[in-house]
Design an enzyme around this catalytic site. Sequence first.
Site: not given
Length: 476
Positions: A223-224, A391
């Site tokens: 899972h990221d 990000g």
Amino acid sequence: MRAEVDTTAGTLALIEVRRFATPAARQSDGLHWDAPRLFDEVLAGFGTAAATGRLDSLGIDTWGVDYALLDGAGDLLGLPFHYRDGRTDGVMDAVVGKVGRAALYERTGTQFLPFNTLYQLVAEQRDAPDRLRRAATLLTMPDLLHHWLSGARGVEFTNATTTQMLDWRTRTWDVGLLQALDIPTQMLAPIIAPGTRLGTPLPACVARMPRLDGVPVIAPACHDTGSAVASVPSGGGVAFLSSGTWSLLGTETNAPIVTPAALAHNFTNEGGVAGTTRLLRNITGLWVLEGCLRGWRAEGQTFTVEDVLEGAAQRPVCQSVIDPDDIAFHRAPDAAAVQAWCARTDQPVPATATDVARVVIDSLALAYRRGVEALAEVTGSEVHTIRVIGGGARNRILNQATADATQCRVLAGPVEATALGNVVMQLVVLGAVRTLADARALVAAAFPPEEFTPRRRQPWDEAAERFTSYGLRLRS
């Protein structure tokens, strides 16, 4: 991403070798992922990485929740559905009505999100029961890619915990729950731990990318967010905030916390690495700002996200606020949705792109404040530091707003936390580093975070009261 590591010198570098948009496909029955094309892109990325030097191992992570069904021959029974497809509308409420919210949380320890795998399968059983009966194997998205790469069939634990189908006590599939909802269970694959060696690339993959021959395939935290959290330490008074399209706010714990308070605040207990649990809640993240930017570009506006954020930084804070978790922003948010929300709550309506962006940034920071307060209540530990990873760590105006709204120290970075956490697990499995703590120290030295300290508190305290009251007004 390709990582180059020298453990003797204590250096770690990431090299981007390929970037692509995740391919989706709209079909007559809804929105899907183009999984074969996705695998082609991943395999091409591995091939490019291998062309630049020797590879010691490979590992894949993706988002959670979504799944593929394979028949007995291993063929796809249709493209996997996209979690933003509308087929699950109303399903969660129906399941909760049948099982009970408290009872379902007590069994799984999983947060209630309308697109969880459990509700997708209930929708699948309603719409295409024959497909479920024919399914021999269910694999979540990273497991499907690992299967096509190595032949392994299993569901990696960190991703399995996003499904709302695991018994948190036994760490195995809750077969009884699925049977109570008339969902077949013959397709459930074994659950594998992060750090499992899956084999080496299949001959068909080697034929396309010869340099992959014999390279070990290792399941990281697939899972990221599991991988992202593996890259930095958290726990106690330190929270993580995985910041991107979604924001995941939480902390590492030694065991799941399944209590009335955790249920009330909709915290989930997801699998972590090295036996840890990721106690977290989902918050709608930069999705709203991304939607606004798409809308402005469709109107022919040429400014960049940097232009918008630079302008927003010059605007006064907390003039108007929205609740980014409101249903109005779930599907296709844009500036008009932000303006309409402000109008419905009798606030000043932002007129320009920079004003809209300021509203979104401030509202995200207030949503994080709400999450931090809930986290402290659930864990019994006040949060003093927030590790922003992903990000969103590049978004300096949001990082400062987060520090101001929460009155916490914010450490922003690493940006590529998911890739680094994936690498961390591979390093541990290969024996290149001794422990997870050693690997995290390597990451910290190579990618030192940027610090943001809290500033003036008063406008954020006042805005937090409005933030709560507006949300309550719209839900009443």
